[in-house]
Enzyme design. Structure first.
Site, short mmCIF file in Angstrom:
data_model
loop_
_atom_site.label_atom_id
_atom_site.label_comp_id
_atom_site.label_asym_id
_atom_site.label_seq_id
_atom_site.Cartn_x
_atom_site.Cartn_y
_atom_site.Cartn_z
N SER A 179 0.80 -1.23 0.00
CA SER A 179 0.00 0.00 0.00
C SER A 179 0.83 1.27 0.00
CB SER A 179 -0.87 -0.03 1.26
OG SER A 179 -1.40 1.25 1.52
N GLU A 219 0.16 3.61 1.76
CA GLU A 219 0.22 4.03 3.17
C GLU A 219 1.62 3.83 3.74
OE1 GLU A 219 -1.81 5.09 6.13
OE2 GLU A 219 -2.62 6.15 4.43
N TYR A 278 -1.72 0.40 10.69
CA TYR A 278 -1.98 -0.28 9.41
C TYR A 278 -0.77 -0.13 8.48
CZ TYR A 278 -3.73 -0.86 4.63
OH TYR A 278 -3.88 -1.24 3.31
P1 NAP Z 1 -11.53 -4.75 1.75
O1 NAP Z 1 -12.67 -4.42 0.86
O2 NAP Z 1 -11.54 -4.26 3.16
O3 NAP Z 1 -11.40 -6.36 1.78
C1 NAP Z 1 -10.63 -7.01 2.74
C2 NAP Z 1 -10.85 -8.50 2.61
O4 NAP Z 1 -10.04 -9.16 3.61
C3 NAP Z 1 -12.30 -8.97 2.86
O5 NAP Z 1 -12.61 -9.99 1.96
C4 NAP Z 1 -12.23 -9.51 4.29
O6 NAP Z 1 -13.20 -10.50 4.56
C5 NAP Z 1 -10.85 -10.15 4.25
N1 NAP Z 1 -10.34 -10.40 5.59
C6 NAP Z 1 -10.16 -9.52 6.60
N2 NAP Z 1 -9.66 -10.14 7.68
C7 NAP Z 1 -9.53 -11.45 7.36
C8 NAP Z 1 -9.09 -12.59 8.07
N3 NAP Z 1 -8.68 -12.53 9.33
N4 NAP Z 1 -9.08 -13.79 7.42
C9 NAP Z 1 -9.51 -13.88 6.14
N5 NAP Z 1 -9.95 -12.83 5.42
C10 NAP Z 1 -9.97 -11.64 6.03
O7 NAP Z 1 -10.15 -4.27 1.10
P2 NAP Z 1 -9.81 -3.89 -0.42
O8 NAP Z 1 -10.04 -2.44 -0.60
O9 NAP Z 1 -10.43 -4.88 -1.33
O10 NAP Z 1 -8.24 -4.08 -0.43
C11 NAP Z 1 -7.64 -5.34 -0.74
C12 NAP Z 1 -6.22 -5.37 -0.17
O11 NAP Z 1 -5.45 -4.33 -0.77
C13 NAP Z 1 -6.13 -5.15 1.32
O12 NAP Z 1 -5.05 -5.93 1.79
C14 NAP Z 1 -5.81 -3.68 1.46
O13 NAP Z 1 -5.15 -3.42 2.68
C15 NAP Z 1 -4.92 -3.49 0.26
N6 NAP Z 1 -4.89 -2.15 -0.34
C16 NAP Z 1 -6.06 -1.54 -0.66
C17 NAP Z 1 -6.02 -0.31 -1.27
C18 NAP Z 1 -7.29 0.41 -1.65
O14 NAP Z 1 -7.23 1.62 -1.89
N7 NAP Z 1 -8.41 -0.28 -1.76
C19 NAP Z 1 -4.79 0.30 -1.59
C20 NAP Z 1 -3.62 -0.38 -1.25
C21 NAP Z 1 -3.67 -1.62 -0.65
P3 NAP Z 1 -14.65 -10.11 5.14
O15 NAP Z 1 -15.48 -9.80 3.93
O16 NAP Z 1 -15.05 -11.35 5.85
O17 NAP Z 1 -14.48 -8.92 6.03
N1 GDD Z 2 -12.49 7.29 6.24
C1 GDD Z 2 -12.61 8.62 6.34
N2 GDD Z 2 -13.76 9.14 6.87
N3 GDD Z 2 -11.58 9.39 5.95
C2 GDD Z 2 -11.74 10.73 6.04
C3 GDD Z 2 -12.90 11.32 6.53
C4 GDD Z 2 -13.96 10.49 6.99
O1 GDD Z 2 -14.99 10.93 7.46
N4 GDD Z 2 -12.73 12.67 6.48
C5 GDD Z 2 -11.54 12.91 5.95
N5 GDD Z 2 -10.91 11.73 5.69
C6 GDD Z 2 -9.55 11.57 5.15
C7 GDD Z 2 -8.64 10.66 5.97
O2 GDD Z 2 -8.15 11.36 7.11
C8 GDD Z 2 -7.58 10.35 4.92
O3 GDD Z 2 -6.62 11.37 4.87
C9 GDD Z 2 -8.35 10.34 3.61
O4 GDD Z 2 -9.62 10.95 3.88
C10 GDD Z 2 -8.59 8.95 3.00
O5 GDD Z 2 -9.12 8.11 3.99
P1 GDD Z 2 -9.69 6.65 3.64
O6 GDD Z 2 -10.67 6.74 2.55
O7 GDD Z 2 -10.13 6.03 4.93
O8 GDD Z 2 -8.45 5.91 3.02
P2 GDD Z 2 -6.90 5.82 3.44
O9 GDD Z 2 -6.12 6.66 2.48
O10 GDD Z 2 -6.71 6.08 4.87
O11 GDD Z 2 -6.58 4.28 3.21
C11 GDD Z 2 -6.99 3.62 2.01
O12 GDD Z 2 -5.97 3.70 1.06
C12 GDD Z 2 -4.75 3.01 1.39
C13 GDD Z 2 -3.76 3.24 0.23
O13 GDD Z 2 -3.13 4.46 0.40
C14 GDD Z 2 -7.33 2.17 2.37
O14 GDD Z 2 -7.92 1.55 1.27
C15 GDD Z 2 -6.08 1.38 2.75
O15 GDD Z 2 -6.43 0.00 2.90
C16 GDD Z 2 -5.07 1.54 1.60
O16 GDD Z 2 -3.90 0.82 1.88
#
Ligand code: NAP
Ligand code: GDD
Length: 325
Positions: free
Chosen positions: A125, A127, A149
């Site tokens: 990520s 992050e 995280y």
């Molecule tokens: P998500 O929608 O939160 O999906 C997470 C998945 O992990 C769900 O299927 C969840 O299952 C499963 N999970 C959580 N805890 C588990 C456990 N203990 N054992 C087995 N399965 C478990 O996340 P996403 O947005 O698809 O992201 C996919 C991956 O990419 C994650 O690793 C995330 O950290 C990473 N990532 C995401 C982003 C982004 O912007 N979306 C960016 C960079 C990296 P349940 O349905 O049962 O909760």
């Molecule tokens: N969730 C949330 N809720 N975020 C808020 C809010 C609110 O009400 N208001 C402002 N924000 C700001 C957060 O402080 C952060 O700076 C930004 O919006 C994005 O927050 P999220 O959408 O929760 O995503 P994230 O950037 O913290 O994390 C996501 O992206 C990562 C990759 O950079 C997640 O998908 C992570 O799993 C992923 O790794």
């Protein structure tokens, strides 16, 4: 020729559901690990559930992961499961470490013991860049994670590299910047905003309460990003790649664009802020340099920021209408 086999952890999540669809369209036999919940949470995969094989398992349970690799006998393993919500990682830091950090080692161990010739993808990520050391961020930018995280993902990233170097596994990390979709969880800021805007449009809410409006993110479309995951595993050599759009916008920009979709120019009228959503340490500014992915994988994002916001607002309006019928 035999169909390729893929095992996805996190298949019920946003990315897992798009990746499974993508692989099914390529005629893969798809297996997904699902954890036990008191009621099934298969909303994102229901429309293709009969085409995939679900295997019970949990990132906390080594035996279940090892057994899943035996059952699936995969050519490719995608480790997408994690505790993925940054804000929760402060209230549940140990659990986040167990799932998001050590969970990666458990999946790698399962592969090493059962099917070391498989290819492994780790969902790393942006992050990890946290308090950024350079702009834009690329594969060589050093890390300074700002949340439990981010720290857990940094562990997951390095253990993947370590297994590649220690055991000569084909193990890669995709350093993905934020990617969103109508399937995004409601707690993430983009979906919280598009759902809120849709409710305001339909007269079901009057305002949206947010935290830091100034944070900037490089937001892409999840459907585009799963292709990059797959491409990484089709290369002759295991390597790590940044996947991003190369553009960033503030949370306020996202809100403004979302209100424009419903024809409302004065977004400030509807937005409140609360300390409740301010994080103990913030990641202020992310923007990715995906030039390596473009050069080697021939990958580029297809969906613009504007179309992403529009897609999400329109999908939320449709969903709310459907639910109230
Ligand atoms: P998500 O929608 O939160 O999906 C997470 C998945 O992990 C769900 O299927 C969840 O299952 C499963 N999970 C959580 N805890 C588990 C456990 N203990 N054992 C087995 N399965 C478990 O996340 P996403 O947005 O698809 O992201 C996919 C991956 O990419 C994650 O690793 C995330 O950290 C990473 N990532 C995401 C982003 C982004 O912007 N979306 C960016 C960079 C990296 P349940 O349905 O049962 O909760
Ligand atoms: N969730 C949330 N809720 N975020 C808020 C809010 C609110 O009400 N208001 C402002 N924000 C700001 C957060 O402080 C952060 O700076 C930004 O919006 C994005 O927050 P999220 O959408 O929760 O995503 P994230 O950037 O913290 O994390 C996501 O992206 C990562 C990759 O950079 C997640 O998908 C992570 O799993 C992923 O790794």
């Amino acid at each position: 020729m035999l169909n390729k086999r893929a095992l996805i952890t996190g298949i019920t999540g946003q990315d897992g559901s798009y990746l499974a669809e993508f692989l099914l369209a390529k005629s893969y036999k798809v297996f997904g690990i699902t954890r036990r919940t008191s009621t099934p949470n298969y909303e994102r995969i229901r429309h293709f559930q009969d085409k995939v094989e679900l295997i019970p398992g949990d990132l906390l349970d080594q035996q279940s992961l090892t057994s899943a690799v035996k059952i699936a006998d995969p050519d490719e393993i995608y480790n997408l499961a994690a505790q993925s919500f940054v804000a929760t990682s402060w209230s549940q830091p140990v659990l986040t470490g167990e799932f998001t950090a050590l969970g990666t080692t458990r999946v790698l161990e399962a592969m090493r013991q059962v099917k070391p010739e498989a290819k492994f993808y780790q969902a790393s990520s942006s992050e990890m860049f946290g308090m950024v050391k350079e702009t834009p961020q690329n594969e060589k930018t050093s890390f300074h994670p700002r949340s439990p995280y981010g720290v857990a993902k940094t562990y997951g990233h390095w253990i993947t590299i370590n297994y590649r170097e220690s055991y000569d596994l084909f193990a890669v990390s995709g350093i993905l910047f934020n990617h969103e979709s109508p399937r995004r969880g409601l707690e993430f800021v983009t979906r919280k905003v598009t759902n809120g805007v849709a409710k305001i449009k339909l007269g079901q809410a009057k305002s949206i309460t947010l935290g830091n409006l100034d944070a900037k993110r490089d937001w892409g479309f999840a459907g585009d990003y799963v292709e990059a995951m797959w491409l990484m595993l089709q290369q002759p050599k295991a390597d790590d790649y940044v996947i991003a759009t190369g553009e960033n916008h503030s949370v306020a920009d996202f809100v403004k664009e979302a209100f424009l979709v419903i024809g409302e120019k004065n977004w400030r009228k509807y937005v409140k802020t609360s300390k409740e959503f301010i994080r103990p340490a913030e990641v202020d500014f992310l923007i990715g340099d995906y030039s390596k992915a473009k050069r080697v994988l021939k990958w580029a994002p297809k969906t613009s920021f504007k179309s992403l916001v529009k897609m999400m607002v329109e999908a939320d309006i449709e969903l709310l209408k459907k639910n109230s019928r």
